[in-house]
Design a protein around this motif. Structure first.
Motif, PDB file in Angstrom:
ATOM      1  N   LEU A  22      18.898  -0.834  -1.534  1.00  6.93           N
ATOM      2  CA  LEU A  22      17.762  -0.458  -2.378  1.00  6.93           C
ATOM      3  C   LEU A  22      17.611   1.052  -2.458  1.00  6.93           C
ATOM      4  O   LEU A  22      17.308   1.609  -3.518  1.00  6.93           O
ATOM      5  CB  LEU A  22      16.478  -1.087  -1.839  1.00  6.93           C
ATOM      6  CG  LEU A  22      16.358  -2.611  -1.988  1.00  6.93           C
ATOM      7  CD1 LEU A  22      15.122  -3.122  -1.266  1.00  6.93           C
ATOM      8  CD2 LEU A  22      16.308  -3.007  -3.461  1.00  6.93           C
ATOM      9  N   PHE A  23      17.802   1.741  -1.328  1.00 11.82           N
ATOM     10  CA  PHE A  23      17.721   3.200  -1.340  1.00 11.82           C
ATOM     11  C   PHE A  23      18.785   3.805  -2.257  1.00 11.82           C
ATOM     12  O   PHE A  23      18.520   4.751  -3.014  1.00 11.82           O
ATOM     13  CB  PHE A  23      17.883   3.764   0.074  1.00 11.82           C
ATOM     14  CG  PHE A  23      16.576   3.954   0.797  1.00 11.82           C
ATOM     15  CD1 PHE A  23      15.465   4.470   0.146  1.00 11.82           C
ATOM     16  CD2 PHE A  23      16.458   3.642   2.137  1.00 11.82           C
ATOM     17  CE1 PHE A  23      14.264   4.656   0.801  1.00 11.82           C
ATOM     18  CE2 PHE A  23      15.259   3.816   2.808  1.00 11.82           C
ATOM     19  CZ  PHE A  23      14.156   4.326   2.142  1.00 11.82           C
ATOM     20  N   LEU A  24      20.003   3.260  -2.184  1.00 12.69           N
ATOM     21  CA  LEU A  24      21.085   3.794  -3.008  1.00 12.69           C
ATOM     22  C   LEU A  24      20.863   3.522  -4.494  1.00 12.69           C
ATOM     23  O   LEU A  24      21.498   4.146  -5.341  1.00 12.69           O
ATOM     24  CB  LEU A  24      22.423   3.209  -2.562  1.00 12.69           C
ATOM     25  CG  LEU A  24      22.982   3.784  -1.255  1.00 12.69           C
ATOM     26  CD1 LEU A  24      24.238   3.038  -0.835  1.00 12.69           C
ATOM     27  CD2 LEU A  24      23.291   5.268  -1.414  1.00 12.69           C
ATOM     28  N   GLY A  25      19.941   2.598  -4.792  1.00 11.28           N
ATOM     29  CA  GLY A  25      19.590   2.351  -6.179  1.00 11.28           C
ATOM     30  C   GLY A  25      18.907   3.538  -6.841  1.00 11.28           C
ATOM     31  O   GLY A  25      18.793   3.598  -8.067  1.00 11.28           O
ATOM     32  N   LEU A  79       7.017   6.350   5.628  1.00  8.95           N
ATOM     33  CA  LEU A  79       6.099   7.457   5.354  1.00  8.95           C
ATOM     34  C   LEU A  79       6.850   8.676   4.828  1.00  8.95           C
ATOM     35  O   LEU A  79       6.364   9.382   3.924  1.00  8.95           O
ATOM     36  CB  LEU A  79       5.320   7.819   6.616  1.00  8.95           C
ATOM     37  CG  LEU A  79       4.317   6.761   7.118  1.00  8.95           C
ATOM     38  CD1 LEU A  79       3.708   7.187   8.440  1.00  8.95           C
ATOM     39  CD2 LEU A  79       3.225   6.523   6.081  1.00  8.95           C
ATOM     40  N   THR A  80       8.034   8.912   5.390  1.00  8.51           N
ATOM     41  CA  THR A  80       8.849  10.046   4.929  1.00  8.51           C
ATOM     42  C   THR A  80       9.245   9.866   3.469  1.00  8.51           C
ATOM     43  O   THR A  80       9.244  10.819   2.681  1.00  8.51           O
ATOM     44  CB  THR A  80      10.119  10.181   5.798  1.00  8.51           C
ATOM     45  OG1 THR A  80       9.742  10.362   7.163  1.00  8.51           O
ATOM     46  CG2 THR A  80      10.958  11.380   5.351  1.00  8.51           C
ATOM     47  N   TYR A  81       9.562   8.628   3.099  1.00  9.63           N
ATOM     48  CA  TYR A  81       9.996   8.339   1.731  1.00  9.63           C
ATOM     49  C   TYR A  81       8.831   8.389   0.742  1.00  9.63           C
ATOM     50  O   TYR A  81       8.940   9.001  -0.333  1.00  9.63           O
ATOM     51  CB  TYR A  81      10.659   6.963   1.701  1.00  9.63           C
ATOM     52  CG  TYR A  81      11.086   6.502   0.337  1.00  9.63           C
ATOM     53  CD1 TYR A  81      12.024   7.223  -0.403  1.00  9.63           C
ATOM     54  CD2 TYR A  81      10.565   5.332  -0.222  1.00  9.63           C
ATOM     55  CE1 TYR A  81      12.425   6.790  -1.661  1.00  9.63           C
ATOM     56  CE2 TYR A  81      10.967   4.894  -1.470  1.00  9.63           C
ATOM     57  CZ  TYR A  81      11.899   5.630  -2.186  1.00  9.63           C
ATOM     58  OH  TYR A  81      12.282   5.207  -3.432  1.00  9.63           O
ATOM     59  N   ASN A 146       9.804   3.204  -6.104  1.00 14.94           N
ATOM     60  CA  ASN A 146       9.571   3.608  -4.717  1.00 14.94           C
ATOM     61  C   ASN A 146       8.502   2.744  -4.047  1.00 14.94           C
ATOM     62  O   ASN A 146       8.549   2.500  -2.846  1.00 14.94           O
ATOM     63  CB  ASN A 146       9.202   5.090  -4.631  1.00 14.94           C
ATOM     64  CG  ASN A 146       7.914   5.408  -5.374  1.00 14.94           C
ATOM     65  OD1 ASN A 146       7.505   4.686  -6.274  1.00 14.94           O
ATOM     66  ND2 ASN A 146       7.280   6.497  -5.001  1.00 14.94           N
ATOM     67  N   VAL A 147       7.537   2.267  -4.848  1.00 16.53           N
ATOM     68  CA  VAL A 147       6.504   1.381  -4.302  1.00 16.53           C
ATOM     69  C   VAL A 147       7.112   0.031  -3.926  1.00 16.53           C
ATOM     70  O   VAL A 147       6.762  -0.556  -2.889  1.00 16.53           O
ATOM     71  CB  VAL A 147       5.360   1.189  -5.316  1.00 16.53           C
ATOM     72  CG1 VAL A 147       4.362   0.145  -4.820  1.00 16.53           C
ATOM     73  CG2 VAL A 147       4.658   2.512  -5.574  1.00 16.53           C
ATOM     74  N   ILE A 148       8.037  -0.457  -4.744  1.00 19.33           N
ATOM     75  CA  ILE A 148       8.717  -1.721  -4.441  1.00 19.33           C
ATOM     76  C   ILE A 148       9.490  -1.607  -3.127  1.00 19.33           C
ATOM     77  O   ILE A 148       9.437  -2.503  -2.276  1.00 19.33           O
ATOM     78  CB  ILE A 148       9.663  -2.115  -5.590  1.00 19.33           C
ATOM     79  CG1 ILE A 148       8.855  -2.409  -6.861  1.00 19.33           C
ATOM     80  CG2 ILE A 148      10.509  -3.331  -5.209  1.00 19.33           C
ATOM     81  CD1 ILE A 148       9.709  -2.705  -8.074  1.00 19.33           C
ATOM     82  N   GLU A 151       7.033  -1.626  -0.278  1.00 19.79           N
ATOM     83  CA  GLU A 151       6.536  -2.964   0.038  1.00 19.79           C
ATOM     84  C   GLU A 151       7.572  -3.751   0.832  1.00 19.79           C
ATOM     85  O   GLU A 151       7.237  -4.471   1.784  1.00 19.79           O
ATOM     86  CB  GLU A 151       6.189  -3.696  -1.261  1.00 19.79           C
ATOM     87  CG  GLU A 151       4.980  -3.115  -1.967  1.00 19.79           C
ATOM     88  CD  GLU A 151       4.746  -3.749  -3.325  1.00 19.79           C
ATOM     89  OE1 GLU A 151       5.652  -4.470  -3.809  1.00 19.79           O
ATOM     90  OE2 GLU A 151       3.671  -3.524  -3.914  1.00 19.79           O
ATOM     91  N   TYR A 152       8.833  -3.614   0.426  1.00 21.84           N
ATOM     92  CA  TYR A 152       9.903  -4.301   1.169  1.00 21.84           C
ATOM     93  C   TYR A 152       9.968  -3.809   2.609  1.00 21.84           C
ATOM     94  O   TYR A 152      10.041  -4.607   3.550  1.00 21.84           O
ATOM     95  CB  TYR A 152      11.258  -4.079   0.481  1.00 21.84           C
ATOM     96  CG  TYR A 152      12.414  -4.581   1.304  1.00 21.84           C
ATOM     97  CD1 TYR A 152      12.737  -5.931   1.319  1.00 21.84           C
ATOM     98  CD2 TYR A 152      13.158  -3.710   2.107  1.00 21.84           C
ATOM     99  CE1 TYR A 152      13.769  -6.409   2.104  1.00 21.84           C
ATOM    100  CE2 TYR A 152      14.196  -4.176   2.891  1.00 21.84           C
ATOM    101  CZ  TYR A 152      14.504  -5.533   2.883  1.00 21.84           C
ATOM    102  OH  TYR A 152      15.529  -5.989   3.675  1.00 21.84           O
ATOM    103  N   MET A 153       9.913  -2.488   2.793  1.00 23.69           N
ATOM    104  CA  MET A 153      10.007  -1.934   4.144  1.00 23.69           C
ATOM    105  C   MET A 153       8.794  -2.314   4.986  1.00 23.69           C
ATOM    106  O   MET A 153       8.914  -2.510   6.209  1.00 23.69           O
ATOM    107  CB  MET A 153      10.153  -0.411   4.073  1.00 23.69           C
ATOM    108  CG  MET A 153      11.457   0.058   3.472  1.00 23.69           C
ATOM    109  SD  MET A 153      11.691   1.843   3.583  1.00 23.69           S
ATOM    110  CE  MET A 153      11.879   2.047   5.360  1.00 23.69           C
ATOM    111  N   SER A 154       7.636  -2.429   4.353  1.00 21.58           N
ATOM    112  CA  SER A 154       6.438  -2.851   5.082  1.00 21.58           C
ATOM    113  C   SER A 154       6.610  -4.263   5.621  1.00 21.58           C
ATOM    114  O   SER A 154       6.319  -4.542   6.787  1.00 21.58           O
ATOM    115  CB  SER A 154       5.208  -2.773   4.172  1.00 21.58           C
ATOM    116  OG  SER A 154       4.964  -1.448   3.759  1.00 21.58           O
TER     117      SER A 154
END
Length: 213
Positions: A22-25, A79-81, A146-148, A151-154
């Motif tokens: 997801l980050f690489l997206g 939080l960093t992201y 970035n919100v998606i 939410e996934y990371m949460s």
């Protein structure tokens, strides 16, 4: 007990592999370049977990602390992201967590075979590719991309925190009455539900995008 640790390892690998994809997206990589990156990450992964077998680390009594540390790192990355908008730092930290957590859990599996290593690597690469390809549709969602990811990371962090809370009780269970697979079955079901929701979301986004054209 070893099956239980292997179950933990599979789930952590799946969760963090999806996070990396997801980050690489966020980057404008084509399919060839992205696949090459995932294969390189997979090769490093199989080296990582096989090197871990050379270390006699006994962390079974400290797995709660290991999961708590992973949980804290996940939310620091989150939080960093989201707050500092540092994508590169967040990606590198996620990749580091991916290798570190896999190393620590794999070090508890003295009987981890080459087949198991290859299977984990294959699963990891496939999950990264699926997550990366999904990002091409998720960027068209109403919520910012970035919100998606946030939410996934949460959800991922909460699941790992539950691992920390329940680990001591699970370790004390009588494994003659309960198999490790049955113990982790609710967790596997949760992962399946998350995957199903993502698939439905992707199909919905694709259909809406097709109709808008």
């Amino acid at each position: 007990m070893l099956d239980l640790i292997f179950g933990y390892l599979i789930i952590i690998v799946i969760l963090l592999s999806a996070n990396v994809g997801l980050f690489l997206g966020n980057y404008n990589f084509n399919n060839i370049k992205s696949t090459l990156i995932f294969v390189v990450l997979g090769i490093l992964f199989i080296i990582d977990i096989n090197i871990s077998r050379l270390f006699s680390l006994n962390l079974l009594d400290y797995l709660t602390h290991v999961f708590l540390i992973i949980f804290v790192i996940v939310f620091i990355i989150l939080l960093t992201y989201l707050k500092l908008n540092k994508l590169n730092v967040s990606l590198y930290c996620t990749v580091f967590l991916y290798y570190m957590s896999s190393f620590l859990l794999a070090s508890q599996l003295t009987e981890l075979s080459i087949y198991d290593s290859l299977l984990l690597t294959f699963i990891s690469i496939i999950i990264m590719i699926v997550a990366f390809q999904s990002s091409k549709l998720l960027i068209y969602a109403k919520r910012p991309y970035n919100v998606i990811i946030g939410e996934y990371m949460s959800l991922m962090g909460i699941l790992i925190f539950l691992f920390a809370l329940t680990n001591v009780s699970i370790m004390k269970l009588d494994y003659e009455m309960f198999s490790p697979f049955l113990i982790l079955t609710p967790t596997y079901q949760l992962v399946y539900v998350v995957i199903a929701i993502i698939v439905v979301l992707i199909i919905g986004l694709y259909w809406n995008d097709k109709k808008s054209r």
